[in-house]
Scaffold this motif. Structure first.
Motif, short mmCIF file in Angstrom:
data_model
loop_
_atom_site.label_atom_id
_atom_site.label_comp_id
_atom_site.label_asym_id
_atom_site.label_seq_id
_atom_site.Cartn_x
_atom_site.Cartn_y
_atom_site.Cartn_z
N ALA A 1 0.84 -1.21 0.00
CA ALA A 1 0.00 0.00 0.00
C ALA A 1 0.87 1.26 0.00
N ALA A 2 1.96 1.23 0.77
CA ALA A 2 2.86 2.39 0.82
C ALA A 2 3.53 2.60 -0.55
N TRP B 1 9.85 3.95 -5.87
CA TRP B 1 9.99 3.10 -4.69
C TRP B 1 11.32 2.38 -4.84
N THR B 2 12.35 2.91 -4.22
CA THR B 2 13.68 2.34 -4.34
C THR B 2 13.92 1.32 -3.22
N GLY B 3 14.99 0.56 -3.37
CA GLY B 3 15.34 -0.42 -2.35
C GLY B 3 15.60 0.24 -1.00
N MET B 4 16.28 1.38 -1.01
CA MET B 4 16.57 2.08 0.24
C MET B 4 15.28 2.61 0.88
N ARG B 5 14.39 3.14 0.07
CA ARG B 5 13.11 3.63 0.60
C ARG B 5 12.31 2.48 1.20
N GLN B 6 12.33 1.33 0.54
CA GLN B 6 11.64 0.17 1.09
C GLN B 6 12.27 -0.26 2.41
N VAL C 1 18.16 -0.15 9.93
CA VAL C 1 18.50 -0.41 8.52
C VAL C 1 19.96 -0.83 8.41
N SER C 2 20.83 -0.16 9.16
CA SER C 2 22.26 -0.52 9.17
C SER C 2 22.45 -1.96 9.64
N LEU D 1 12.24 10.07 5.12
CA LEU D 1 11.08 10.28 5.99
C LEU D 1 10.31 11.54 5.59
N ASP D 2 11.02 12.61 5.24
CA ASP D 2 10.35 13.83 4.77
C ASP D 2 9.51 13.54 3.53
N LEU D 3 10.07 12.78 2.60
CA LEU D 3 9.35 12.38 1.40
C LEU D 3 8.12 11.55 1.77
#
Length: 154
Positions: free
Chosen positions: A17-18, A29-34, A56-57, A73-75
């Protein structure tokens, strides 16, 4: 209008959904954003950008900077995927990114648990009061501090 009820997404459905909400907003929707979204949604209470960067690290086995997480997060906040708990400078995943409502957070001062509710009548009254003064609210956030039901019982 009153309290608004809808299906809350969780787990894999929440990530899907996100992703759809972000893509509808014209973003990739990039890997880092996921990774950031999955880490945030795994927390059971609001998480800071530093908490998320650390998670995440840990998951990726490499250091991820909090500044990168803040930008994502701002995005996410702008695209309604994530809500910011202002008083805690922390974030929660929006369990229904396909609906846009003003935020009402119930924040427990004892354990930190934060519950997000939608009550359009409260938000509507707030917007009306602001409008009567000539103020145009863009994104009202209401935070109510107190004790959750678990802490109130103990």
């Amino acid at each position: 209008m009153g309290v608004h009820h809808h299906a809350h997404h969780e787990g894999h459905d929440l990530v899907v959904a996100a992703r759809h909400a972000l893509e509808r907003a014209g973003q990739q929707w990039t890997g880092m954003r996921q990774s950031v979204f999955e880490a945030l949604s795994a927390f059971d209470r609001p998480a800071s950008a530093y908490d998320i960067a650390e998670e995440v690290s840990r998951r990726q086995g490499r250091r991820v900077a909090a500044n990168s997480v803040y930008r994502i997060l701002d995005l996410f906040v702008g695209a309604n995927l994530v809500r910011r708990v202002e008083s805690a400078n922390a974030y929660v995943a929006n369990e229904h990114p396909d609906c846009l409502h003003d935020c009402i957070f119930l924040v427990c001062d004892s354990c930190g648990q934060t519950t997000h509710i939608d009550d359009d009548s409260v938000a509507s009254n707030l917007r009306g009061a602001a409008a009567r003064t000539g103020f145009a609210p863009e994104r009202p956030v209401i935070e109510v501090h107190g004790r959750c039901s678990d802490c109130a019982e103990s």
